[in-house]
Design an enzyme around this catalytic site. Structure first.
Site, PDB file in Angstrom:
ATOM      1  N   LYS A 245     -55.139  31.574  -5.130  1.00  0.00           N
ATOM      2  CA  LYS A 245     -56.565  31.645  -4.785  1.00  0.00           C
ATOM      3  C   LYS A 245     -56.951  30.392  -4.010  1.00  0.00           C
ATOM      4  O   LYS A 245     -56.636  29.291  -4.467  1.00  0.00           O
ATOM      5  CB  LYS A 245     -57.384  31.763  -6.078  1.00  0.00           C
ATOM      6  CG  LYS A 245     -58.899  31.830  -5.883  1.00  0.00           C
ATOM      7  CD  LYS A 245     -59.602  31.944  -7.234  1.00  0.00           C
ATOM      8  CE  LYS A 245     -61.118  32.036  -7.054  1.00  0.00           C
ATOM      9  NZ  LYS A 245     -61.813  32.149  -8.354  1.00  0.00           N
TER      10      LYS A 245
ATOM     11  N   LYS B 105     -54.625  27.520  -7.729  1.00  0.00           N
ATOM     12  CA  LYS B 105     -56.060  27.674  -7.503  1.00  0.00           C
ATOM     13  C   LYS B 105     -56.555  26.406  -6.819  1.00  0.00           C
ATOM     14  O   LYS B 105     -56.697  25.353  -7.438  1.00  0.00           O
ATOM     15  CB  LYS B 105     -56.802  27.903  -8.824  1.00  0.00           C
ATOM     16  CG  LYS B 105     -58.295  28.214  -8.652  1.00  0.00           C
ATOM     17  CD  LYS B 105     -58.925  28.558  -9.989  1.00  0.00           C
ATOM     18  CE  LYS B 105     -60.384  28.965  -9.840  1.00  0.00           C
ATOM     19  NZ  LYS B 105     -60.981  29.333 -11.140  1.00  0.00           N
TER      20      LYS B 105
END
Length: 406
Positions: A322, A275
């Site tokens: 992500k 992330k």
């Protein structure tokens, strides 16, 4: 033949006040540029504003030539090539037959925003997206998604400020918004796969993904203690997959251990293993927070592999990357190095850019949307969490689904 790059400055007069004006809605200007590649000189640029429907003069000229007279062969002897790759691309049927990557609604996770009220509230920064009333608007949206084959959803709650606290106790309230919503959806759609977000920031009064010490440090272990309670509460409500979405050290192993201890061996963990601290996040939030001490530097790839391997060792069932499109190389890296399913999270900024450009007629929204999704699949994503899930699935289930990329 000698190759060269032609560099010649194109000078324009300064446009005063340009920075202060908005040019939205104006038709694009077209410029006729004549360049002599054999002579290095300044380019003579003639600016002429024309209707956007008019094509470049060179292209128009070529089209006229094609229409008026068939092309004559310019060589008498074809090249002696052992392989001509274009032979396999000469018809839609052949292109479809040889397509290496496919996509279906089964690959999508549909993220939905919910709130305590009954009215669906538009999210201004995300055209076409709403904060759904948890009892009516949500049920209708999930029903629409299922009608086109999307049977996996992710819940994102909008928690009232009055319920937020420095230690986020509302996150593991068994009668909280997420827990009630999971129960409601399971009663209505028993086979629906529900992903829930094990994340502290929506319940924290600071907006950070962890408990903050007085000196501003995010407390790792203390926060994970709260996240474990949140995961158990969501599993008890009926969640199929709990998603450890903040990159705190050891969270996957701790959540796996407590779920197993409480008898939730069947509940999966999708870890946001990679992330990045991306500028593409935001959704409807206005507060900008520095999360660089627990989210990853977008410049790093070896660190991404290290984090993913650690989550795999701790018991994760799915690994999520992500944001999605800026991380195609990371998706492929994990696909090649790790045997677990790989997910890609197409975040709000990615969605909004495509939507905004589509609304301004700068791109063909549907084609760009579908291209972005198939590229994620090509990179190696087994699952794609995308706000386009309903729209893309509708296209894939339509009459022209076989020709989407052909």
């Amino acid at each position: 033949m000698t190759s060269f790059m032609f560099r010649s400055p194109c000078k324009f007069r300064t446009m005063k006040g340009f920075e202060q004006k908005s040019y939205l809605g104006l038709k694009a200007a077209s410029y006729n540029v004549r360049i002599n590649p054999f002579r290095r000189t300044e380019v003579s640029c003639q600016l002429q504003k024309i209707d956007s429907s008019v094509t470049w003069p060179v292209i128009a000229h070529e089209e006229v030539l094609v229409k008026s007279k068939p092309a004559e062969p310019v060589i008498h002897q074809p090249l002696h090539l052992s392989r001509r790759a274009r032979r396999n691309r000469k018809s839609p049927t052949q292109r479809a037959a040889f397509q290496e990557t496919n996509i279906s609604p089964d690959n999508f996770i549909y993220p939905v925003f919910i709130h305590q009220g009954e009215v669906d509230i538009p999210i201004k920064t995300m055209p076409g997206r709403y904060m759904l009333g948890w009892r009516h608007g949500l049920i209708e949206e999930v029903a629409r998604a299922r009608d086109v084959g999307v049977s996996s959803i992710m819940l994102y709650p909008k928690v009232p400020d009055i319920l937020k606290s420095p230690t986020g106790e509302e996150a593991f309230n068994d009668n909280g918004l997420v827990q009630r919503t999971v129960g409601l959806l399971k009663d209505r759609f028993p086979d629906l796969v529900i992903y829930t977000d094990v994340n502290f920031d929506e319940y924290s009064s600071s907006g950070h993904g962890g408990i903050i010490r007085e000196d501003g440090v995010i407390l790792n272990d203390e926060t994970i203690h709260q996240l474990c309670k949140q995961a158990v509460s969501q599993a008890r409500a009926g969640a199929d997959v709990v998603c450890t979405s903040e990159m705190l050290d050891g969270r996957v192993g701790a959540v796996r251990a407590v779920l197993d201890a409480k008898g939730f061996h069947h509940v999966s963990i999708m870890s946001y293993s990679v992330k990045y601290t991306s500028s593409l996040y935001g959704r409807f939030r206005k507060v900008q927070l520095d999360k660089k001490t627990y989210q990853m530097n977008p410049a790093n790839s070896r660190e991404a592999l290290m984090e993913a391997r650690e989550d795999e060792a701790e018991g994760a069932d799915i690994l999520m990357v992500k944001p999605a499109l800026p991380s195609l190389d990371i998706i492929r890296l994990l696909k090649d190095q790790i045997l677990l399913p790989i997910g890609a999270c197409q975040v709000s900024g990615e969605y909004s850019m495509i939507k905004a450009a589509g609304l301004l007629k700068m791109i063909d929204e549907e084609k760009v949307m579908m291209e972005s999704l198939i590229c994620l699949r090509r990179a190696g994503a087994d699952l794609i969490l995308t706000y386009f899930a309903l729209q893309a699935a509708t296209i894939l289930c339509g009459e022209n689904k076989k020709n989407s990329f052909n």
